[in-house]
Design an enzyme around this catalytic site. Sequence first.
Site, PDB file in Angstrom:
ATOM      1  N   ASN A 283       0.772  -1.272  -0.012  1.00  0.00           N
ATOM      2  CA  ASN A 283       0.002   0.030  -0.066  1.00  0.00           C
ATOM      3  C   ASN A 283       0.922   1.245   0.028  1.00  0.00           C
ATOM      4  O   ASN A 283       1.905   1.195   0.607  1.00  0.00           O
ATOM      5  CB  ASN A 283      -1.193   0.178   1.040  1.00  0.00           C
ATOM      6  N   ILE A 284       0.318   2.163  -0.761  1.00  0.00           N
ATOM      7  CA  ILE A 284       0.982   3.459  -0.796  1.00  0.00           C
ATOM      8  C   ILE A 284       0.178   4.744  -0.525  1.00  0.00           C
ATOM      9  O   ILE A 284      -0.726   5.049  -1.204  1.00  0.00           O
ATOM     10  CB  ILE A 284       1.689   3.602  -2.149  1.00  0.00           C
ATOM     11  N   GLU A 285       0.330   5.270   0.807  1.00  0.00           N
ATOM     12  CA  GLU A 285      -0.441   6.252   1.113  1.00  0.00           C
ATOM     13  C   GLU A 285      -0.154   7.644   0.690  1.00  0.00           C
ATOM     14  O   GLU A 285       1.274   7.891   0.264  1.00  0.00           O
ATOM     15  CB  GLU A 285      -0.541   6.268   2.831  1.00  0.00           C
TER      16      GLU A 285
ATOM     17  N   CYS B 244     -10.587  -3.120  -5.048  1.00  0.00           N
ATOM     18  CA  CYS B 244      -9.540  -4.086  -5.497  1.00  0.00           C
ATOM     19  C   CYS B 244     -10.054  -5.139  -6.184  1.00  0.00           C
ATOM     20  O   CYS B 244      -9.645  -5.769  -7.018  1.00  0.00           O
ATOM     21  CB  CYS B 244      -8.426  -4.341  -4.123  1.00  0.00           C
TER      22      CYS B 244
ATOM     23  N   GLU C 157      -2.940  -4.446  -3.137  1.00  0.00           N
ATOM     24  CA  GLU C 157      -3.548  -5.257  -4.263  1.00  0.00           C
ATOM     25  C   GLU C 157      -3.554  -4.859  -5.418  1.00  0.00           C
ATOM     26  O   GLU C 157      -3.019  -5.413  -6.503  1.00  0.00           O
ATOM     27  CB  GLU C 157      -4.792  -5.867  -3.982  1.00  0.00           C
TER      28      GLU C 157
END
Length: 133
Positions: free
Chosen positions: A42-44, A89, A55
Amino acid sequence: MDPNKLIFVAKKAMERAHAPYSGYKVGAALICDDGTVFKGCNIENASYGLTNCAERTAIFSAIASGKKDFVAIAIAASKAPVPFPCGTCLQVLAEFCAPDFPIHIANEDGYETTTLGELLPHAFNLKEDPSDA
Ligand code: THU
């Protein structure tokens, strides 16, 4: 591939997460029909809505590398709750995968396996065969 091995790769991918806002790191490992495995995390973002889930990172990486025949995905998170994939996703997976596509989700006992069709039984789809992209 043994789901345990795919979970192991998902946990390695999780280490690369950029999650300073939620503190919830997620990793995904997506295996293709030729055995290639794509990792995602995950890339916030400071603008929260721009966050990309692990995903989708894995799926987009695979597509950008020219692969779209997927066999299974594994997902792991750094802490509770168990990382069931979000609706976005699942809908992105439904673009490329059939309802029997296996989804392995790491939990405290190891992992549990479900399917895309079980988690998203009524995916929006304009095609008759979801795997026929
Ligand atoms: N997240 C994922 O990466 N995958 C999921 O299936 C659920 C949520 C991420 C998004 C965000 O960075 C953090 O988990 C908390 O929602």
